[in-house]
Design an enzyme around this catalytic site. Sequence first.
Site, PDB file in Angstrom:
ATOM      1  N   CYS A  55       0.831  -1.206   0.000  1.00  0.00           N
ATOM      2  CA  CYS A  55       0.000   0.000   0.000  1.00  0.00           C
ATOM      3  C   CYS A  55       0.872   1.265   0.000  1.00  0.00           C
ATOM      4  O   CYS A  55       1.607   1.524   0.956  1.00  0.00           O
ATOM      5  CB  CYS A  55      -0.895  -0.043   1.243  1.00  0.00           C
ATOM      6  SG  CYS A  55      -1.727   1.499   1.638  1.00  0.00           S
ATOM      7  N   CYS A  58       0.203   3.696   2.852  1.00  0.00           N
ATOM      8  CA  CYS A  58       0.725   3.110   4.102  1.00  0.00           C
ATOM      9  C   CYS A  58       2.222   3.367   4.217  1.00  0.00           C
ATOM     10  O   CYS A  58       2.726   3.695   5.299  1.00  0.00           O
ATOM     11  CB  CYS A  58       0.472   1.606   4.140  1.00  0.00           C
ATOM     12  SG  CYS A  58      -1.261   1.113   4.106  1.00  0.00           S
TER      13      CYS A  58
END
Length: 132
Positions: A55, A58
């Site tokens: 991600c 993230c």
Amino acid sequence: MNRVPVSRLGEGPGCGHCHEPLFTGHPLVLGVDEFANHAERSELPLLVDFWAPWCGPCQMMAPQFERAAGQLEPQVRLAKVDTQVAPTLAQRHGIRSIPTLILFRHGRELARQSGAMDANNIVRWTRQHLAA
């Protein structure tokens, strides 16, 4: 489980078994086995970053979460849960997008926020929900 009176958290407490510092200014990495100890059995509030290595947001938030740990500890324990490694935790907590922050106290969810944030906003958001 180490038990430290709240009044002594700022004194740099160590583990009663290994004598390592309990607070390092870095988030813990929690799996299924450790999660309950920190979320349900600890007296400290727990801020969890549910994330995954693939991600992009993230990855962008990871250093910000790290900086927030340095500002929030020892009053709040910060932890990361990799949703690929611990999918049962992600499912149990209804994680539908990542990164998602969940603030727990005594095993109960106090607040939830999806999307990347910078360190200042993480700290502000956490303190705001703990004061409520």
